[in-house]
Design an enzyme around this catalytic site. Structure first.
Site, PDB file in Angstrom:
ATOM      1  N   HIS A 287    -107.118 -49.694 -18.959  1.00  0.00           N
ATOM      2  CA  HIS A 287    -106.006 -49.489 -18.016  1.00  0.00           C
ATOM      3  C   HIS A 287    -104.736 -50.204 -18.433  1.00  0.00           C
ATOM      4  O   HIS A 287    -103.643 -49.864 -17.970  1.00  0.00           O
ATOM      5  CB  HIS A 287    -106.437 -49.937 -16.618  1.00  0.00           C
TER       6      HIS A 287
ATOM      7  N   ASP B 286    -106.060 -27.850 -18.725  1.00  0.00           N
ATOM      8  CA  ASP B 286    -106.805 -26.684 -19.226  1.00  0.00           C
ATOM      9  C   ASP B 286    -106.982 -26.821 -20.737  1.00  0.00           C
ATOM     10  O   ASP B 286    -106.013 -26.785 -21.498  1.00  0.00           O
ATOM     11  CB  ASP B 286    -106.023 -25.407 -18.876  1.00  0.00           C
TER      12      ASP B 286
END
Length: 453
Positions: free
Chosen positions: A166, A381
């Site tokens: 992170h 996608d």
């Protein structure tokens, strides 16, 4: 509304982990992180799950091969991810852009997507199988900054899990990186948005000076055992669609009607969760709200900047007030906390990190929520279409993700982690809040959840 999962056990066969390096030579250099990036509270690995169904148009293409090839290409642009973190004086973190690569695992599971249930949402079975923790890979220093596992399913779908350090990026930066990866899997040679480093924009001033109040970093003794133990924890997912949000808004006072869906939902969860935990009535509870500060800067943070640009200001209330006062009490505190984040607030946080040795946030009585409904996780996608589920999988924070249920309703999915006994009280309190007029839409699922406790 709450979903209880029946046990699902399956076997995952993994290929040996491999290191994916940039497809072309990249600069060998040291790149310091910002003083927002390297605070203690960000020094962990965050898993994000993306689930895709089979797409006949992709034929026999192997999603692992497609993503592996694109990953090498995208690392040419995002080459710091292929490096390793080093720590210097004052606990300052720097990326050694060594080109050592990111970890990648190809796997296959003897299960279909349909077996995950009619609605695919957390908690997911066999999570440790879907993201194998390669021994020695989960350190903060001198460890891979990304670990990616692609697990093919019998039905032709696949599960992509990405574990990221992170300190390197926030949800906005992660989406930017993953968008670039998806663009390259679909034939692009260059990402639409090029990455920008410039971490000096969020480094401490010289000399550093704390100019704002930062209650999220208070040092609070745990006198009443307010820090929740990871033992005997239970996770359930809760869907909040238009019906549930409308029910919550019944309790919003006229003066606060301008509140957002995120704010009213956050206030409700804070109140219900506190009642469920039954802390000491005089204790303070903290609701820490992740606020993306990119829009707060003038001049703006550059497009393409993928570092951490958020704060988590704390709304604070005594337990007795949170549990006994109307919802408007919690809601007003949440709304007020969000407005605290400004450009000066972010600079003050960076300065505080340097002055106080990069402290972590307060654990005692704390609950962190983050709204990632607008981050576009579902739209990523890789050639197989949009995801059927996508969101972070981390119990310390409550991530609000966008979700479309079986009825086709778009709403918000919130995974909740609580001790088992507190989870039953949480479900009951939330049920009471939503009221009997939601009976047809909500109560059956609640009854189902309660019956399995």
């Amino acid at each position: 509304m709450a979903q209880a999962h029946s046990p699902l056990i399956f076997t995952v066969r993994r290929n040996p982990p491999e290191l994916i390096v940039p497809a072309k030579p990249t600069p060998r250099e040291l790149k310091p992180l910002s003083d927002i990036d390297d605070q203690e509270g960000f020094r962990f690995h965050l898993p994000v799950i993306h689930i895709y169904q089979q797409n006949p148009k992709m034929g026999n293409k192997n999603p692992a091969s497609v993503i592996r090839e694109a990953l090498a290409k995208v690392l040419v642009f995002y080459y710091p991810f292929a490096g390793r973190l080093k720590e210097g004086p004052g606990r300052k973190l720097t990326v050694d852009c060594s080109g050592q690569g990111v970890l990648f695992i190809e796997a296959e599971a003897d299960v279909t997507l349909k077996e995950f249930g009619a609605e695919i949402r957390p908690p997911f079975p066999c999570r440790d199988e879907l993201l194998y923790n390669v021994p020695g890979s989960d350190g903060i220093l001198n460890s891979p900054l990304l670990l990616i596992q692609v697990t093919r399913l019998l039905c032709g779908g696949f599960i992509l899990v990405v574990r990221l350090n992170h300190t390197m990026c926030d949800a906005y930066g992660y989406t930017q990186f993953m968008t670039a990866l998806s663009e390259i899997t679909n034939g692009a040679s260059t990402p639409t948005t090029l990455p920008v480093w410039q971490r000096e924009l969020l480094c401490a001033r010289d000399p550093p000076r704390v100019t704002c109040t930062h209650r999220e970093y208070d040092e609070v003794p745990d006198n009443h055992g307010a820090i929740i133990s990871p033992d005997d924890m239970e996770q359930r997912s809760f869907f909040f669609g238009p019906t549930q949000i409308s029910a919550m808004r019944r309790f919003v006072p006229t003066i606060l009607k301008r509140c957002s869906t995120f704010e009213v939902l956050t206030a409700c969860l804070w109140r219900c969760r506190t009642i469920a935990l039954q802390p000491n009535s005089e204790d303070e509870m903290r609701m820490m709200i992740i606020v993306n500060a990119r829009s707060k800067f003038n001049p703006p943070i550059p497009v393409g900047y993928y570092g951490n640009v958020f704060a988590y200001p704390a709304a604070i209330s005594k337990v007795r007030d949170l549990c006994n006062k109307p919802l408007g009490h919690a809601l007003e505190l949440v709304m007020r906390a969000k407005t605290e984040v400004t450009e000066e607030y972010m600079k003050s946080v960076a300065d505080l990190m340097v002055i106080k040795g990069r402290p972590g946030f307060t654990n005692v009585g704390s609950y962190i929520v983050s709204d990632v409904t607008r981050n576009g996780f579902l739209e990523l996608d890789f050639g197989w279409g949009k995801a059927v589920y996508a969101g972070p999988d981390f119990h310390v924070a409550g991530f609000f993700t966008r979700y479309i249920n079986q009825r086709g309703e778009s709403g918000i999915m919130v995974p909740i982690w609580l001790p088992s006994i507190a989870m039953k009280r949480f479900v009951k309190e939330l049920d009471n809040l939503l009221g009997p007029h939601n009976k047809d839409h909500v109560i059956p699922e609640y009854v189902n959840a309660l019956s399995k406790l």
